[in-house]
Design a protein around this motif. Sequence first.
Motif, PDB file in Angstrom:
ATOM      1  N   LEU A 214      29.512  24.999  26.298  1.00  0.00           N
ATOM      2  CA  LEU A 214      29.395  23.616  26.768  1.00  0.00           C
ATOM      3  C   LEU A 214      30.237  23.420  28.024  1.00  0.00           C
ATOM      4  N   GLY A 215      29.874  22.429  28.814  1.00  0.00           N
ATOM      5  CA  GLY A 215      30.698  22.057  29.972  1.00  0.00           C
ATOM      6  C   GLY A 215      30.377  22.873  31.202  1.00  0.00           C
ATOM      7  N   GLU A 216      30.797  22.364  32.341  1.00  0.00           N
ATOM      8  CA  GLU A 216      30.572  23.067  33.603  1.00  0.00           C
ATOM      9  C   GLU A 216      31.701  24.072  33.820  1.00  0.00           C
ATOM     10  N   PHE A 217      31.400  25.114  34.583  1.00  0.00           N
ATOM     11  CA  PHE A 217      32.381  26.189  34.766  1.00  0.00           C
ATOM     12  C   PHE A 217      32.728  26.421  36.229  1.00  0.00           C
ATOM     13  N   VAL A 218      33.975  26.815  36.448  1.00  0.00           N
ATOM     14  CA  VAL A 218      34.331  27.466  37.700  1.00  0.00           C
ATOM     15  C   VAL A 218      34.719  28.886  37.310  1.00  0.00           C
ATOM     16  N   VAL A 219      34.158  29.861  38.015  1.00  0.00           N
ATOM     17  CA  VAL A 219      34.448  31.262  37.716  1.00  0.00           C
ATOM     18  C   VAL A 219      35.368  31.801  38.816  1.00  0.00           C
ATOM     19  N   VAL A 220      36.455  32.457  38.385  1.00  0.00           N
ATOM     20  CA  VAL A 220      37.400  33.036  39.340  1.00  0.00           C
ATOM     21  C   VAL A 220      37.538  34.521  39.000  1.00  0.00           C
ATOM     22  N   ILE A 221      37.295  35.377  39.978  1.00  0.00           N
ATOM     23  CA  ILE A 221      37.317  36.827  39.718  1.00  0.00           C
ATOM     24  C   ILE A 221      38.405  37.493  40.554  1.00  0.00           C
ATOM     25  N   SER A 222      39.193  38.312  39.883  1.00  0.00           N
ATOM     26  CA  SER A 222      40.231  39.076  40.582  1.00  0.00           C
ATOM     27  C   SER A 222      39.549  40.148  41.434  1.00  0.00           C
ATOM     28  N   ASN A 223      39.977  40.258  42.679  1.00  0.00           N
ATOM     29  CA  ASN A 223      39.283  41.197  43.564  1.00  0.00           C
ATOM     30  C   ASN A 223      40.251  41.857  44.539  1.00  0.00           C
ATOM     31  N   GLU A 224      41.434  42.161  44.005  1.00  0.00           N
ATOM     32  CA  GLU A 224      42.438  42.808  44.863  1.00  0.00           C
ATOM     33  C   GLU A 224      42.299  44.304  44.730  1.00  0.00           C
ATOM     34  N   ARG A 225      42.434  45.004  45.857  1.00  0.00           N
ATOM     35  CA  ARG A 225      42.524  46.458  45.724  1.00  0.00           C
ATOM     36  C   ARG A 225      43.990  46.803  45.906  1.00  0.00           C
ATOM     37  N   GLU A 226      44.755  46.513  44.827  1.00  0.00           N
ATOM     38  CA  GLU A 226      46.215  46.614  44.925  1.00  0.00           C
ATOM     39  C   GLU A 226      46.664  47.977  45.408  1.00  0.00           C
ATOM     40  N   ASN A 227      45.999  49.034  44.898  1.00  0.00           N
ATOM     41  CA  ASN A 227      46.449  50.381  45.242  1.00  0.00           C
ATOM     42  C   ASN A 227      46.317  50.655  46.729  1.00  0.00           C
ATOM     43  N   LEU A 228      45.264  50.122  47.328  1.00  0.00           N
ATOM     44  CA  LEU A 228      45.059  50.342  48.752  1.00  0.00           C
ATOM     45  C   LEU A 228      46.121  49.591  49.557  1.00  0.00           C
ATOM     46  N   ILE A 229      46.469  48.378  49.072  1.00  0.00           N
ATOM     47  CA  ILE A 229      47.424  47.544  49.820  1.00  0.00           C
ATOM     48  C   ILE A 229      48.804  48.218  49.780  1.00  0.00           C
ATOM     49  N   LYS A 230      49.186  48.723  48.583  1.00  0.00           N
ATOM     50  CA  LYS A 230      50.489  49.399  48.464  1.00  0.00           C
ATOM     51  C   LYS A 230      50.395  50.727  49.173  1.00  0.00           C
TER      52      LYS A 230
END
Length: 230
Positions: A214-230
């Motif tokens: 039920l109810g409307e949704f906002v979808v939030v997806i993690s999309n970091e390429r942490e290994n590349l950044i470090k």
Amino acid sequence: MNGILYVVPTPIGNLEDITLRAVRILQQCDIVVCEDTRQTIKLLSHLKISKYLISFYTQNQLKRIPQIISLLNEGKNIALVSDCGTPAISDPGYYLIKEALNKNLTVVPLPGACALITALVGSGLTTDSFIFLGFLRKKLGKMRKELELAKQTDKTIIFYESPHRILKTLEVCKDVFGDNTDIVLARELTKKFEEFIRGQICDVIKDLSNRQILGEFVVVISNERENLIK
Ligand code: SAM
């Protein structure tokens, strides 16, 4: 003198989420341009405001724009609202704002409620940089392409979704991002049954499959390429 077009955010659920400035503009303006007049009348009655309303929704907006521009040229101050949140964000408003600016009219946007920002901040996922996709394309192939492009940005991904499509959409997300990607579904934000469903995509799909959605949704997806950044 020309009138001003005010872009006025309204609550996304909880009626307390309207700014003092938004209330003042709604009180002082000459006309309120709104999506569904019934929805706006409800809000205005709650605020004890009575105004002349012009309906402005996806199907009639292009026809209405010349009329609204004429009223601004006659010196009327106009408040643009939508059914919820910030006008022009997955709601009508963009074409009117663009045309008002083309005609050298003054557009004053007010800050305020917006489901995507509320969801992002509560998600616990990276807020440094994000990409908002609005409502995804309905055809699954096109949706997949849209998500694949967004994935390449390495930014947190946000989009809006309705309850009857959410499971199908999550299946596409699982294919594009992988079973173990972190995802947050923000449901019924600011309302009594507000809920953040957090977890890896495969677990969230399992969770939703076992309940009434039920109810409307906002979808939030993690999309970091942490290994590349470090
Ligand atoms: N203009 C609005 C804004 O500023 O967020 C968005 C309007 S769009 C037509 C409606 C979509 O926003 C819904 O389908 C849902 O995805 C999202 N939304 C709006 N209110 C919400 C809420 N209280 N909780 C979760 N999602 C919400």
